[in-house]
Design a protein around this motif. Structure first.
Motif, mmCIF file in Angstrom:
data_model
loop_
_atom_site.group_PDB
_atom_site.id
_atom_site.type_symbol
_atom_site.label_atom_id
_atom_site.label_comp_id
_atom_site.label_asym_id
_atom_site.label_seq_id
_atom_site.Cartn_x
_atom_site.Cartn_y
_atom_site.Cartn_z
ATOM 1 N N LEU A 107 -3.690 10.345 -7.077
ATOM 2 C CA LEU A 107 -4.784 9.674 -5.982
ATOM 3 C C LEU A 107 -4.733 8.185 -5.821
ATOM 4 N N ARG A 108 -4.633 7.695 -6.933
ATOM 5 C CA ARG A 108 -4.492 6.097 -6.492
ATOM 6 C C ARG A 108 -3.186 5.630 -5.739
ATOM 7 N N LEU A 109 -1.969 6.486 -6.068
ATOM 8 C CA LEU A 109 -0.929 6.021 -5.313
ATOM 9 C C LEU A 109 -1.085 6.613 -3.841
ATOM 10 N N ASN A 122 -4.952 -5.951 0.275
ATOM 11 C CA ASN A 122 -5.835 -6.138 -0.866
ATOM 12 C C ASN A 122 -6.230 -4.812 -1.463
ATOM 13 N N GLU A 123 -6.969 -3.971 -0.254
ATOM 14 C CA GLU A 123 -7.507 -2.950 -0.751
ATOM 15 C C GLU A 123 -6.605 -1.932 -1.336
ATOM 16 N N ALA A 124 -5.331 -1.747 -1.120
ATOM 17 C CA ALA A 124 -4.393 -0.865 -1.540
ATOM 18 C C ALA A 124 -4.289 -1.495 -3.051
ATOM 19 N N LEU A 125 -4.091 -2.966 -3.383
ATOM 20 C CA LEU A 125 -3.875 -3.190 -4.825
ATOM 21 C C LEU A 125 -5.051 -2.813 -5.689
ATOM 22 N N LYS A 126 -6.265 -2.720 -5.158
ATOM 23 C CA LYS A 126 -7.301 -2.564 -5.757
ATOM 24 C C LYS A 126 -7.102 -1.157 -6.687
ATOM 25 N N TYR A 127 -6.314 -0.291 -6.063
ATOM 26 C CA TYR A 127 -6.233 1.149 -6.720
ATOM 27 C C TYR A 127 -4.898 1.231 -7.405
ATOM 28 N N THR A 137 3.901 1.197 -9.688
ATOM 29 C CA THR A 137 4.598 -0.106 -9.946
ATOM 30 C C THR A 137 5.401 -0.500 -8.909
ATOM 31 N N ALA A 138 6.208 0.592 -8.516
ATOM 32 C CA ALA A 138 7.101 0.435 -7.409
ATOM 33 C C ALA A 138 6.587 -0.110 -6.022
ATOM 34 N N LEU A 139 5.475 1.012 -5.906
ATOM 35 C CA LEU A 139 4.581 0.621 -4.777
ATOM 36 C C LEU A 139 3.818 -0.898 -4.831
ATOM 37 N N ASN A 140 3.387 -1.396 -6.057
ATOM 38 C CA ASN A 140 3.143 -2.808 -6.134
ATOM 39 C C ASN A 140 4.308 -3.607 -5.888
ATOM 40 N N VAL A 141 5.203 -3.426 -5.806
ATOM 41 C CA VAL A 141 6.395 -4.420 -5.857
ATOM 42 C C VAL A 141 6.521 -4.423 -4.050
ATOM 43 N N GLN A 142 6.391 -3.332 -3.509
ATOM 44 C CA GLN A 142 6.273 -3.148 -2.004
ATOM 45 C C GLN A 142 5.118 -3.849 -1.634
ATOM 46 N N ILE A 143 4.217 -3.777 -1.999
ATOM 47 C CA ILE A 143 2.764 -4.446 -1.525
ATOM 48 C C ILE A 143 2.780 -5.967 -1.489
ATOM 49 N N LEU A 157 8.715 -5.796 -11.111
ATOM 50 C CA LEU A 157 9.748 -5.126 -11.467
ATOM 51 C C LEU A 157 10.202 -5.383 -12.848
ATOM 52 N N ARG A 158 9.860 -6.499 -13.409
ATOM 53 C CA ARG A 158 9.924 -6.656 -15.046
ATOM 54 C C ARG A 158 9.522 -5.535 -15.699
#
Length: 289
Positions: A107-109, A122-127, A137-143, A157-158
């Protein structure tokens, strides 16, 4: 004691590398736990979404399905029609605020993916920011890369490298970061995509990865050959068409056909929006003369 075999490895890998039909075809995996069966179904339905079969997902996932599948259905509804977008966003916010289901990683993804489509990083990163899975974590890299924060992307990435350095998503995230950093890192990114192309089925995603590396290195002829091969695999792939526009301009070749195809199949693509903004600015400038 030997670790149990990962029955979903092939399906997951096909999905990550953009071999969506192969992922669907390899979906008949038996003897799965309930949790793994839900993950399998999510990956299959997300593959259908990637192929543009939004209505199929909406029709097949009913209201009694598990939360992750309901989340995937929301993504299909969001992409199916602009009329659905506000309803989907209010539904996803409501679910995320519910203590019982709000912490579900799928759901968060999906929330992260939808808010990225909304250009609201910013809203994406909230979740997504708390991570918890390799995909999150890969989606965080993209954002973070979209936000031009390669320093934060590198931290994410680390985390992935500590969990599994050889994981397909870790390798992809490494290539994305290398492309963003540029310089000598471009060659390293190219080698990752080259390695994928030797190990796995060639996909538009892999070919576009190799092509973008070539564009960065100024090898436009080679980039064009990879992109035309990708176009043969999927004539409507937005990244292939966008990269062909860029490549054609550098080679001094006409790019209007690729731009027209992109405008027809993906009118909301960033390249189309930028091109329309540039045309409007040009028209305004002409009127002042």
């Amino acid at each position: 004691m030997a670790a149990a075999p990962d029955l979903l490895f092939g399906l997951r890998n096909n999905f990550y590398l953009g071999a969506y039909q192969a992922a669907i075809n390899s979906g008949d995996v038996q003897n799965l736990s309930e949790e793994d069966a839900i993950e399998r179904d999510c990956l299959i339905y997300r593959s259908y979404i990637a192929l543009g079969s939004y209505q199929l997902v909406v029709n097949e996932v009913d209201s009694s399905a598990a939360t992750p599948l309901q989340a995937v259905k929301l993504l299909a509804l969001y992409l199916l029609s602009t009329d659905n977008k506000e309803t989907v966003i209010s539904s996803i916010r409501e679910w995320l605020s519910d203590a019982a289901v709000g912490n579900n990683p799928i759901l968060r993804l999906i929330a992260g993916i939808i808010f990225m489509h909304e250009q609201d990083n910013n809203e994406a990163l909230k979740y997504t920011n708390v991570g918890g899975t390799m995909e999150l974590t890969a989606l965080n890299v993209q954002i973070f890369l979209k936000m031009h924060r390669s320093d934060y992307a590198e931290k994410q990435l680390r985390i992935m490298q500590q969990i599994d350095e050889d994981h397909t998503l870790t390798q992809l995230a490494t290539a994305w970061l290398n492309l963003a950093v540029g310089g000598s890192k471009i060659q390293e990114a190219y080698l990752i995509f080259q390695d994928f192309s030797e190990k796995y089925q060639m996909t538009s995603l892999i070919l576009n990865g190799k092509a973008v590396c070539c564009i960065h290195m100024g090898n436009f002829d080679e980039a064009e050959s990879f992109l035309l091969e990708a176009l043969n695999k999927d004539a409507k792939d937005p990244e292939t068409l966008a990269n062909l526009v860029v490549c054609s301009l550098h080679l001094g070749k006409p790019s209007s056909r690729f731009l027209s195809q992109l405008k027809l199949s993906h009118p909301d693509h960033m390249l189309i929006k930028r091109s329309l903004t540039a045309e409007e600015s040009f028209d305004r400038a002409i009127q002042t003369i």
